[in-house]
Design an enzyme around this catalytic site. Sequence first.
Site, PDB file in Angstrom:
ATOM      1  N   SER A 157       0.826  -1.210   0.000  1.00  0.00           N
ATOM      2  CA  SER A 157       0.000   0.000   0.000  1.00  0.00           C
ATOM      3  C   SER A 157       0.861   1.262   0.000  1.00  0.00           C
ATOM      4  O   SER A 157       1.693   1.418  -0.881  1.00  0.00           O
ATOM      5  CB  SER A 157      -0.957  -0.054   1.188  1.00  0.00           C
ATOM      6  N   ASP A 202      -2.716   6.168  -4.068  1.00  0.00           N
ATOM      7  CA  ASP A 202      -1.561   5.539  -3.414  1.00  0.00           C
ATOM      8  C   ASP A 202      -1.076   4.385  -4.313  1.00  0.00           C
ATOM      9  O   ASP A 202      -1.668   4.117  -5.363  1.00  0.00           O
ATOM     10  CB  ASP A 202      -1.924   5.117  -1.975  1.00  0.00           C
ATOM     11  N   ASP A 240      -6.145   2.108  -3.764  1.00  0.00           N
ATOM     12  CA  ASP A 240      -7.381   2.003  -2.971  1.00  0.00           C
ATOM     13  C   ASP A 240      -7.616   3.272  -2.152  1.00  0.00           C
ATOM     14  O   ASP A 240      -8.644   3.397  -1.493  1.00  0.00           O
ATOM     15  CB  ASP A 240      -7.411   0.755  -2.081  1.00  0.00           C
TER      16      ASP A 240
END
Length: 463
Positions: free
Chosen positions: A106, A250, A254
């Site tokens: 992430s 990012d 998401d």
Amino acid sequence: MTLIKSISGIRGTIGGAVGENLTPPDVVKFTTAYVRLIAERNPGKKLTIVVGRDARISGQLVSDLVEGTLLACGADVINVGLCTTPGTEMAVITKHADGGIIITASHNPRQWNALKLLNADGEFLSDAEGKRVLAMAEEESYDYPTIDEIGHVLSCEDFNDEHIRQVLALPLVDVEAVRKRRFKVVIDAVNSVGGIVMPKLLRELGCEVVELNCAPTGEFAHNPEPLPQHLTEISEVIVREKADLGVVVDPDVDRLAFVSEDGSMFVEEYTLVAVADYILSENPGGVTVSNLSSSRALRDVTERHGGKYYASAVGEVNVTTKMKEVGAVIGGEGNGGVIYPGLHYGRDALVGTALFLTWLAKKGMTMTQLRATYPSYYASKNKIELTPAIDVDKVLREVKARYAGEKVNDIDGVKIDFPENWVHLRKSNTEPIIRVYTEAKSMEEADALAQRFIAEIKGICGI
Ligand code: MG
């Protein structure tokens, strides 16, 4: 060097000692434990697992290890290659797979990677399932299948275009209305997989696209968390290019943040607020959900539309569980995570962008004009460092008792909703700290409220 094992998967740095980092044996161990869980859920079934990855430098390496392990465990693999987190989730659903693994850390820096584990609905594993994977990963003995039972790669295929197609086909995404506005958009994809997907989506929506950090090299051009302090470059480009707005995602796409035409932050908390405003305008009286740490602006906007707002514990799986329980029409997280059940139960920056641009087009406003229609709240995020000897749960219980006369929610730490502001206190599972989040109608008030609680907690702890 770190390896963090949690119910939502494992996350760690590349290189170093086994068991202390995300090394090849660790990847194999956790992938094996994951397949065993999915096999337990599907006795006797030949499993199919989707594998996707963001553009991290270590992505191919980890993906090859995951794929080989899945095959060795007897599962067939659909490899969607470079794919966003929401895209991989959608692939699990569309391909009727039994689960999925997303290889992404992430918003963490380049040396990190992680395995995010999905169920057959393309959603994150539940708390109980995650714990089961962790327990099985600690078991040393496991007999891998013999040659006739090993898995096969069913296909290596791109899924990004199909994801875009499904987003654009949503009834509430008004492609024609957006095309008519001919928005000029600067997109910053931080040199990850969003660089492949987001410009394509925007061009399908008739936007003139200025690409910033859209080469999927995994060399992040700035700190990849889409926070205001990391988004200085896009602000300058928007003003210079006379663009209508900026879009920031990012590395696994998401999380979604917008920047206004004057280079000011729309603020990521307001991504969900604006999208919810649109969805509620089409579903008056609808229900919304966000986590306890998200802005009160969502509650206010929901009530404007005659709807009801619910708060969940922090964590995407908690948000989606609550959304299903209360039948929410839209939900998500204040960190720019939009979950639109009309497509799937996962944070999805593509659906967030398409719905947001539809709303902006329908309103006929500029970004700053739209932003001005929402109540302004300011968040202050702080933490208190404690010593390991301090019983954090006991401290939180004491705070709760002291404020028993107020509106207190204790499903995840202690959240106290005062009429004009709120404070949310949460302990960390990995460090001896208490996070102190506050929100108020001015930054000064939010900071002052945080300092008041920090002082009070230090008093309780005697430090
Ligand atoms: Mg992310």
